[in-house]
Design a protein around this motif. Structure first.
Motif, mmCIF file in Angstrom:
data_model
loop_
_atom_site.group_PDB
_atom_site.id
_atom_site.type_symbol
_atom_site.label_atom_id
_atom_site.label_comp_id
_atom_site.label_asym_id
_atom_site.label_seq_id
_atom_site.Cartn_x
_atom_site.Cartn_y
_atom_site.Cartn_z
ATOM 1 N N GLY A 61 0.789 -1.216 0.000
ATOM 2 C CA GLY A 61 0.000 0.000 0.000
ATOM 3 C C GLY A 61 0.822 1.267 0.000
ATOM 4 N N LEU A 62 0.134 2.386 0.061
ATOM 5 C CA LEU A 62 0.781 3.696 0.036
ATOM 6 C C LEU A 62 1.619 3.925 1.292
ATOM 7 C CD1 LEU A 62 -2.243 5.778 -1.268
ATOM 8 C CD2 LEU A 62 -0.135 5.320 -2.539
ATOM 9 N N LEU A 79 -4.473 11.518 14.109
ATOM 10 C CA LEU A 79 -3.864 10.758 13.026
ATOM 11 C C LEU A 79 -3.946 9.262 13.275
ATOM 12 C CD1 LEU A 79 -2.098 10.274 10.528
ATOM 13 C CD2 LEU A 79 -0.088 10.806 11.948
ATOM 14 N N LEU A 80 -3.553 8.825 14.461
ATOM 15 C CA LEU A 80 -3.488 7.386 14.707
ATOM 16 C C LEU A 80 -4.880 6.780 14.884
ATOM 17 C CD1 LEU A 80 -0.275 7.443 16.878
ATOM 18 C CD2 LEU A 80 -0.517 6.512 14.570
ATOM 19 N N ALA A 86 -9.334 3.685 9.185
ATOM 20 C CA ALA A 86 -9.198 3.418 7.747
ATOM 21 C C ALA A 86 -8.629 2.042 7.461
ATOM 22 C CB ALA A 86 -8.313 4.491 7.116
ATOM 23 N N GLY A 87 -8.405 1.235 8.497
ATOM 24 C CA GLY A 87 -7.886 -0.114 8.292
ATOM 25 C C GLY A 87 -6.392 -0.178 8.110
ATOM 26 N N CYS A 88 -5.677 0.839 8.622
ATOM 27 C CA CYS A 88 -4.204 0.887 8.504
ATOM 28 C C CYS A 88 -3.781 0.751 7.044
ATOM 29 C CB CYS A 88 -3.559 -0.187 9.378
ATOM 30 S SG CYS A 88 -4.022 -0.086 11.127
ATOM 31 N N PRO A 89 -4.112 1.773 6.231
ATOM 32 C CA PRO A 89 -4.024 1.677 4.771
ATOM 33 C C PRO A 89 -2.630 1.883 4.191
ATOM 34 C CG PRO A 89 -4.781 3.843 5.375
ATOM 35 C CD PRO A 89 -4.594 3.094 6.666
ATOM 36 N N GLY A 90 -1.687 1.019 4.502
ATOM 37 C CA GLY A 90 -0.342 1.145 3.967
ATOM 38 C C GLY A 90 0.680 1.154 5.077
ATOM 39 N N ALA A 115 -4.700 -0.437 15.518
ATOM 40 C CA ALA A 115 -5.229 -1.766 15.202
ATOM 41 C C ALA A 115 -4.142 -2.709 14.697
ATOM 42 C CB ALA A 115 -6.349 -1.639 14.170
ATOM 43 N N ARG A 116 -3.222 -2.183 13.889
ATOM 44 C CA ARG A 116 -2.101 -2.992 13.383
ATOM 45 C C ARG A 116 -0.815 -2.190 13.582
ATOM 46 N NH1 ARG A 116 -2.983 -3.904 7.467
ATOM 47 N NH2 ARG A 116 -1.100 -5.153 7.677
ATOM 48 N N PRO A 117 -0.229 -2.261 14.771
ATOM 49 C CA PRO A 117 0.963 -1.453 15.068
ATOM 50 C C PRO A 117 2.128 -1.705 14.118
ATOM 51 C CG PRO A 117 0.092 -2.467 17.057
ATOM 52 C CD PRO A 117 -0.643 -3.078 15.911
ATOM 53 N N GLU A 118 2.164 -2.869 13.521
ATOM 54 C CA GLU A 118 3.281 -3.188 12.628
ATOM 55 C C GLU A 118 3.275 -2.323 11.365
ATOM 56 O OE1 GLU A 118 -0.087 -5.937 11.360
ATOM 57 O OE2 GLU A 118 0.708 -5.114 13.239
ATOM 58 N N THR A 119 2.175 -1.622 11.094
ATOM 59 C CA THR A 119 2.112 -0.746 9.921
ATOM 60 C C THR A 119 2.666 0.648 10.205
ATOM 61 O OG1 THR A 119 -0.134 0.018 10.424
ATOM 62 C CG2 THR A 119 0.075 -1.983 9.081
ATOM 63 N N VAL A 120 3.117 0.887 11.431
ATOM 64 C CA VAL A 120 3.640 2.202 11.817
ATOM 65 C C VAL A 120 5.076 2.051 12.313
ATOM 66 C CG1 VAL A 120 3.311 4.239 13.260
ATOM 67 C CG2 VAL A 120 1.311 2.920 12.502
#
Length: 245
Positions: A61-62, A79-80, A86-90, A115-120
């Motif tokens: 994703g972006l 932001l978070l 938004a479903g952690c979009p990228g 929701a998905r910390p691994e995306t940050v």
């Protein structure tokens, strides 16, 4: 605003030529006779040449980047929350750090609640954000309170990266919604989430091309210097512009 406006306004009353970096600052100053002249702010040319954005997108994703002090007014909670909605979009990269004084936000703790910390990814403070902007697709300025200008969007524009920002303050002069970036309602996570959900690689790539054009048309150091030179020359009744370093 408040005490700061009163003090700065009193000092500015002795001036005959006034410059504001945005329409929002001009309005907030309360200065009249003369009104401040609005000359949009600038940033130096980037130290990194960013690769072109790809309309086909990237795996995962972006990619987004945000850079600022970790203070309550900068909107990290908004932001978070929006990122999760938004479903952690990228992937989101967070730069910056706690202020040297005053109240700070515990950004790493907020990230743990996503929701998905691994995306940050939290990087922290860096000397130059140009390389991180080059690796991103979109830059963010999610401030809960109005910014006098907001330099990060035009740092993104300089590298052909569009921006998302809250619709308040000087940033409204910088971003044209749906053209070179997107605006959302301040402090409204759902409004920001809706922007995240609307974006596609194709939209971001097209906006990035227009963002670069916006920077070249309005925000280069050369344009800023020329406008300052002309204003000073007029104020001092000079035939030729003075040199401004």
């Amino acid at each position: 605003a408040g005490r700061e406006r009163a003090i700065l306004g009193a000092l500015a009353k002795a001036t005959t030529t006034r410059i504001a970096i945005s329409s929002a600052v001009e309005r907030a100053s309360g200065l009249r006779d003369p009104h401040p002249v609005v000359i949009p702010n600038t940033v130096a040319k980037p130290t990194v040449v960013a690769p072109p954005l790809c309309a086909e997108g990237r795996p995962g994703g972006l990619r987004y980047v945000v850079a600022s002090r970790w203070t309550p007014r900068k909107g990290y909670g908004t932001l978070l929350d929006a990122w999760s909605l938004a479903g952690c979009p990228g992937h989101l990269t967070i730069l910056g750090g706690a202020p040297p004084s005053g109240r700070a936000v515990d950004v790493p703790a907020l990230v743990e609640q996503v929701a998905r910390p691994e995306t940050v990814t939290v990087i922290g403070e860096v000397a130059d954000i140009a390389a991180y902007i080059a690796e991103a697709d979109v830059v963010l300025l999610p401030s809960d309170e109005p910014e006098g200008f907001g330099l990060v969007p035009i740092e993104g524009f300089a590298q052909g990266r569009p921006a998302i920002a809250s619709r308040a303050g000087g940033v409204v002069d910088v971003i044209t919604h749906g053209i070179d970036g997107w605006l959302f309602t301040p402090k409204d996570a759902a409004s920001l989430a809706a922007v995240f959900e609307s974006l596609t690689p194709e939209l971001v790539t097209a906006a990035g091309e227009r963002a670069r054009r916006s920077y070249n048309a309005r925000h280069t150091p050369e344009r800023f210097t020329t406008q300052i030179q002309a204003l000073i020359a007029e104020a001092l009744h000079l035939e030729a512009p003075v040199l401004v370093s």
